[in-house]
Enzyme design. Structure first.
Site, PDB file in Angstrom:
ATOM      1  N   HIS A  72      23.740  24.929  48.621  1.00  0.00           N
ATOM      2  CA  HIS A  72      23.163  25.490  47.526  1.00  0.00           C
ATOM      3  C   HIS A  72      22.587  24.280  46.662  1.00  0.00           C
ATOM      4  O   HIS A  72      23.147  23.241  46.059  1.00  0.00           O
ATOM      5  CB  HIS A  72      24.382  25.969  46.644  1.00  0.00           C
ATOM      6  CG  HIS A  72      24.612  27.669  46.978  1.00  0.00           C
ATOM      7  ND1 HIS A  72      25.459  28.282  46.254  1.00  0.00           N
ATOM      8  CD2 HIS A  72      24.390  27.945  48.165  1.00  0.00           C
ATOM      9  CE1 HIS A  72      25.472  29.227  46.850  1.00  0.00           C
ATOM     10  NE2 HIS A  72      24.878  29.290  47.982  1.00  0.00           N
ATOM     11  N   TYR A 200      26.728  32.131  36.806  1.00  0.00           N
ATOM     12  CA  TYR A 200      27.687  32.102  35.708  1.00  0.00           C
ATOM     13  C   TYR A 200      27.419  32.608  34.749  1.00  0.00           C
ATOM     14  O   TYR A 200      26.190  32.440  34.103  1.00  0.00           O
ATOM     15  CB  TYR A 200      27.877  30.596  35.240  1.00  0.00           C
ATOM     16  CG  TYR A 200      28.669  29.811  36.255  1.00  0.00           C
ATOM     17  CD1 TYR A 200      29.877  29.319  36.324  1.00  0.00           C
ATOM     18  CD2 TYR A 200      27.990  29.128  37.379  1.00  0.00           C
ATOM     19  CE1 TYR A 200      30.736  28.581  37.090  1.00  0.00           C
ATOM     20  CE2 TYR A 200      28.657  28.229  38.478  1.00  0.00           C
ATOM     21  CZ  TYR A 200      29.879  28.218  38.229  1.00  0.00           C
ATOM     22  OH  TYR A 200      30.865  27.484  39.174  1.00  0.00           O
ATOM     23  N   PRO A 292      39.053  26.836  36.673  1.00  0.00           N
ATOM     24  CA  PRO A 292      38.004  26.695  37.712  1.00  0.00           C
ATOM     25  C   PRO A 292      36.493  26.852  37.273  1.00  0.00           C
ATOM     26  O   PRO A 292      35.610  26.898  38.257  1.00  0.00           O
ATOM     27  CB  PRO A 292      38.327  28.182  38.662  1.00  0.00           C
ATOM     28  CG  PRO A 292      39.250  28.939  37.569  1.00  0.00           C
ATOM     29  CD  PRO A 292      39.925  28.343  36.540  1.00  0.00           C
ATOM     30  N   LYS A 296      36.142  22.706  40.231  1.00  0.00           N
ATOM     31  CA  LYS A 296      36.554  21.189  40.354  1.00  0.00           C
ATOM     32  C   LYS A 296      37.975  21.112  41.014  1.00  0.00           C
ATOM     33  O   LYS A 296      38.285  20.010  41.400  1.00  0.00           O
ATOM     34  CB  LYS A 296      36.447  20.447  39.160  1.00  0.00           C
ATOM     35  CG  LYS A 296      34.767  20.205  38.544  1.00  0.00           C
ATOM     36  CD  LYS A 296      34.327  19.029  39.640  1.00  0.00           C
ATOM     37  CE  LYS A 296      32.996  19.418  39.327  1.00  0.00           C
ATOM     38  NZ  LYS A 296      32.230  19.158  40.760  1.00  0.00           N
ATOM     39  N   TYR A 384      28.537  18.658  38.169  1.00  0.00           N
ATOM     40  CA  TYR A 384      28.682  19.720  39.097  1.00  0.00           C
ATOM     41  C   TYR A 384      28.673  19.415  40.718  1.00  0.00           C
ATOM     42  O   TYR A 384      29.333  19.923  41.348  1.00  0.00           O
ATOM     43  CB  TYR A 384      27.605  20.991  38.737  1.00  0.00           C
ATOM     44  CG  TYR A 384      28.024  22.343  39.357  1.00  0.00           C
ATOM     45  CD1 TYR A 384      29.053  23.231  38.759  1.00  0.00           C
ATOM     46  CD2 TYR A 384      27.557  22.577  40.734  1.00  0.00           C
ATOM     47  CE1 TYR A 384      29.120  24.477  39.341  1.00  0.00           C
ATOM     48  CE2 TYR A 384      28.341  23.679  41.114  1.00  0.00           C
ATOM     49  CZ  TYR A 384      28.940  24.828  40.589  1.00  0.00           C
ATOM     50  OH  TYR A 384      29.475  25.928  41.287  1.00  0.00           O
TER      51      TYR A 384
HETATM   52  C1  LIG Z   1      44.734  31.349  42.706  1.00  0.00           C
HETATM   53  C2  LIG Z   1      43.862  30.122  42.657  1.00  0.00           C
HETATM   54  C3  LIG Z   1      42.601  29.978  42.646  1.00  0.00           C
HETATM   55  C4  LIG Z   1      41.925  29.075  42.751  1.00  0.00           C
HETATM   56  N1  LIG Z   1      40.459  29.034  42.747  1.00  0.00           N
HETATM   57  C5  LIG Z   1      39.646  27.916  42.939  1.00  0.00           C
HETATM   58  C6  LIG Z   1      38.288  27.922  42.477  1.00  0.00           C
HETATM   59  O1  LIG Z   1      37.488  29.095  42.595  1.00  0.00           O
HETATM   60  N2  LIG Z   1      37.634  26.741  42.549  1.00  0.00           N
HETATM   61  C7  LIG Z   1      38.409  25.787  42.717  1.00  0.00           C
HETATM   62  O2  LIG Z   1      37.461  24.465  42.886  1.00  0.00           O
HETATM   63  N3  LIG Z   1      39.486  25.519  42.600  1.00  0.00           N
HETATM   64  C8  LIG Z   1      40.242  26.791  42.664  1.00  0.00           C
HETATM   65  N4  LIG Z   1      41.696  26.451  42.738  1.00  0.00           N
HETATM   66  C9  LIG Z   1      42.213  25.220  42.790  1.00  0.00           C
HETATM   67  C10 LIG Z   1      42.240  24.687  44.334  1.00  0.00           C
HETATM   68  O3  LIG Z   1      42.565  25.744  45.124  1.00  0.00           O
HETATM   69  C11 LIG Z   1      43.284  23.769  44.317  1.00  0.00           C
HETATM   70  O4  LIG Z   1      42.816  22.702  43.462  1.00  0.00           O
HETATM   71  C12 LIG Z   1      43.533  23.238  45.620  1.00  0.00           C
HETATM   72  O5  LIG Z   1      44.226  24.068  46.533  1.00  0.00           O
HETATM   73  C13 LIG Z   1      44.431  21.889  45.532  1.00  0.00           C
HETATM   74  O6  LIG Z   1      44.890  21.467  46.851  1.00  0.00           O
HETATM   75  P1  LIG Z   1      46.173  20.581  47.036  1.00  0.00           P
HETATM   76  O7  LIG Z   1      46.342  20.478  48.411  1.00  0.00           O
HETATM   77  O8  LIG Z   1      46.288  19.370  46.089  1.00  0.00           O
HETATM   78  O9  LIG Z   1      47.301  21.878  46.512  1.00  0.00           O
HETATM   79  P2  LIG Z   1      47.680  23.232  47.121  1.00  0.00           P
HETATM   80  O10 LIG Z   1      46.437  23.573  47.788  1.00  0.00           O
HETATM   81  O11 LIG Z   1      48.531  23.836  46.201  1.00  0.00           O
HETATM   82  O12 LIG Z   1      48.512  22.871  48.336  1.00  0.00           O
HETATM   83  C14 LIG Z   1      49.868  22.272  48.207  1.00  0.00           C
HETATM   84  C15 LIG Z   1      50.934  22.685  49.333  1.00  0.00           C
HETATM   85  O13 LIG Z   1      52.104  21.940  49.158  1.00  0.00           O
HETATM   86  C16 LIG Z   1      52.971  23.136  49.726  1.00  0.00           C
HETATM   87  N5  LIG Z   1      54.245  22.952  48.988  1.00  0.00           N
HETATM   88  C17 LIG Z   1      54.617  23.232  47.789  1.00  0.00           C
HETATM   89  N6  LIG Z   1      55.580  22.925  47.338  1.00  0.00           N
HETATM   90  C18 LIG Z   1      56.326  22.249  48.542  1.00  0.00           C
HETATM   91  C19 LIG Z   1      57.592  21.817  48.699  1.00  0.00           C
HETATM   92  N7  LIG Z   1      58.734  21.933  47.792  1.00  0.00           N
HETATM   93  N8  LIG Z   1      57.924  21.354  50.290  1.00  0.00           N
HETATM   94  C20 LIG Z   1      56.998  21.287  51.040  1.00  0.00           C
HETATM   95  N9  LIG Z   1      55.517  21.744  50.808  1.00  0.00           N
HETATM   96  C21 LIG Z   1      55.230  22.229  49.538  1.00  0.00           C
HETATM   97  C22 LIG Z   1      52.477  24.488  49.439  1.00  0.00           C
HETATM   98  O14 LIG Z   1      52.851  25.239  50.155  1.00  0.00           O
HETATM   99  C23 LIG Z   1      50.901  24.104  49.729  1.00  0.00           C
HETATM  100  O15 LIG Z   1      50.447  24.378  51.051  1.00  0.00           O
HETATM  101  C24 LIG Z   1      42.418  27.864  42.693  1.00  0.00           C
HETATM  102  C25 LIG Z   1      43.632  27.521  42.558  1.00  0.00           C
HETATM  103  C26 LIG Z   1      44.638  28.881  42.528  1.00  0.00           C
HETATM  104  C27 LIG Z   1      46.025  28.689  42.520  1.00  0.00           C
END
Ligand SMILES: Cc1cc2nc3c(=O)[nH]c(=O)nc-3n(C[C@H](O)[C@H](O)[C@H](O)COP(=O)(O)OP(=O)(O)OC[C@H]3O[C@@H](n4cnc5c(N)ncnc54)[C@H](O)[C@@H]3O)c2cc1C
Length: 389
Positions: A72, A200, A292, A296, A384
């Protein structure tokens, strides 16, 4: 069990870091609380900065993203008086890639399995221990018995609700938080996107976002009260409300269909400082959350992974721990800039329950200034597409 780097959490941050380290011959074990299918079914982010895409390629998992991801070069902003485009390519020379988080995670799991990387699913009660000593370890329940994993370092990639952040003593950490008085109701539908680019929309009825995963799968969001639940909204109500929030000529082109997923996400800004405690390092949502609006969340997790990866490689390959010492400050410097951007986009485009007439006029002026002023559009575009690492 023993490994060099123990990673808590098999989400995108943990998997990307483990795959990058594996390519450099650094041994990791990933402990995940859920099943693999559960992790893969989570519908979340979908817009990747080029920095993120670069890390995927460096980890050897960029092929499908490069083939199926959609480049994009811009995005649209709609408001009650009209709409305008932010031309990322012209303003920054850069672009973003639309490729779903579930696809990112699938590619990373496939690569990890093919390379023989160790991931333990359904680990319960993961507890980091002796973090301020020389020999940290994790205890956890897996396969019906208690296990112990010793490591040089423990990386907390366990999301907002995981145990890693809580393992930093309260007196040693500071948390900064802002919650917003609304959420986003999102649906996924197997319909063609309304436009080639994201829209947006800041309307008088509240915010709306028209996004996509690919040419036959659309993702739409509308701002909703926090008290709503997905069951309060049937598909027809959702489509009708979305149309009301878009300029008429755009709404007319919307193709509707049954939703295949519907959920509500609350909006929150959160940062934990520092992101290191002894031999524990936090990455991604474990340390910070953004609303969101600026796309980011996932991208900021990736920038942490970038700093962490280089710090660990420097430690293991050159015996130099300066990168580890700088990690928290380096990651936080970028995080606060993405916090500012996400907060600013959220304030500019949403309706707040306590907004005065003055606030509304300032919001309109902000949008008008953005539409008229190329420097302002460039500032938006630079954030962005992603600030440099
Ligand atoms: C509903 C929702 C919608 C979103 N939409 C957007 C969006 O549109 N755009 C955007 O940029 N971001 C979005 N986000 C944010 C984005 O998805 C997160 O920033 C991203 O997933 C971060 O990745 P991460 O690996 O740090 O954390 P996570 O994806 O949360 O991964 C953490 C992992 O750790 C595991 N975990 C948790 N506790 C434990 C434990 N005790 N022991 C072992 N494992 C554990 C979890 O099961 C998970 O698999 C959204 C988030 C949510 C919740």
């Amino acid at each position: 069990m023993r490994t060099q780097v123990a990673i808590i959490g098999g989400g995108p941050a943990g998997l990307l870091l483990s795959q990058l380290l594996l390519k450099r011959g650094i041994d990791t074990v990933v402990l995940e609380r859920r099943t693999k299918d559960y992790v893969l079914a989570r519908i979340r982010a979908g817009v990747l900065e080029t920095g993120f895409a670069g890390l995927m390629r460096e980890a050897g998992v960029g092929a499908r993203m490069d083939k199926e991801g959609i480049k994009h070069d811009g995005a649209r902003i709609a408001h009650p008086q009209g709409q305008f485009r932010i031309d990322f390519k012209k303003l920054t020379g850069d672009h973003v890639i639309v490729y779903g988080q579930s696809e990112v995670t699938r590619d990373l799991y496939d690569a990890r399995e093919a390379a023989g990387g160790e991931t333990l699913f359904e680990c319960a009660g993961v507890t980091p221990r002796d973090l301020d000593g020389e020999q940290p370890f994790l205890t956890f329940l897996h396969g019906g018995k208690m296990n112990r994993l010793d490591a040089d370092f423990i990386i907390g990639c366990d999301g907002f609700h995981g145990p890693s952040r809580q393992a930093i003593p309260e007196a040693a950490r500071r948390e900064f938080e802002k919650t917003y008085p609304f959420g986003w109701l999102g649906i996924l539908s197997e319909t063609p996107p309304i436009d080639d680019e994201l829209i947006y929309a800041g309307s008088e009825r509240g915010f709306a976002l028209c996004s996509m995963r690919h040419e036959k799968l659309s993702r739409y969001y509308i701002q909703c009260p926090l008290s709503d639940s997905p069951e309060d909204w049937d598909d027809d109500d959702f489509w009708a409300e979305l149309k009301r929030r878009l300029p008429e000529e755009v709404a007319e082109t919307l193709v509707t269909g049954p939703s295949v997923e519907k959920s509500i996400a609350p909006l929150r800004s959160f940062v934990c400082e520092p992101m290191r405690w002894g031999r524990l390092f936090l990455c991604g949502d474990a340390a910070h959350i953004v609303p969101p609006t600026g796309a980011k969340g996932l991208n900021t997790a990736a920038s942490d992974v970038h700093y962490m990866y280089h710090a660990l490689v420097r430690h293991y390959e050159d015996g130099d721990s300066a990168g580890l010492d700088q990690y928290s400050a380096q990651a936080l410097a970028r995080i606060w800039k993405t916090q500012r951007f996400s907060w600013w986009m959220t304030n500019m485009l949403h309706r707040f329950p306590d907004q005065s007439e003055f606030d509304l006029r300032v919001q309109q002026a902000e949008l008008a200034f953005l539409e008229e002023n190329e420097a302002a559009r460039r500032a938006l575009a630079e954030s962005y597409v992603g600030l440099p690492y």
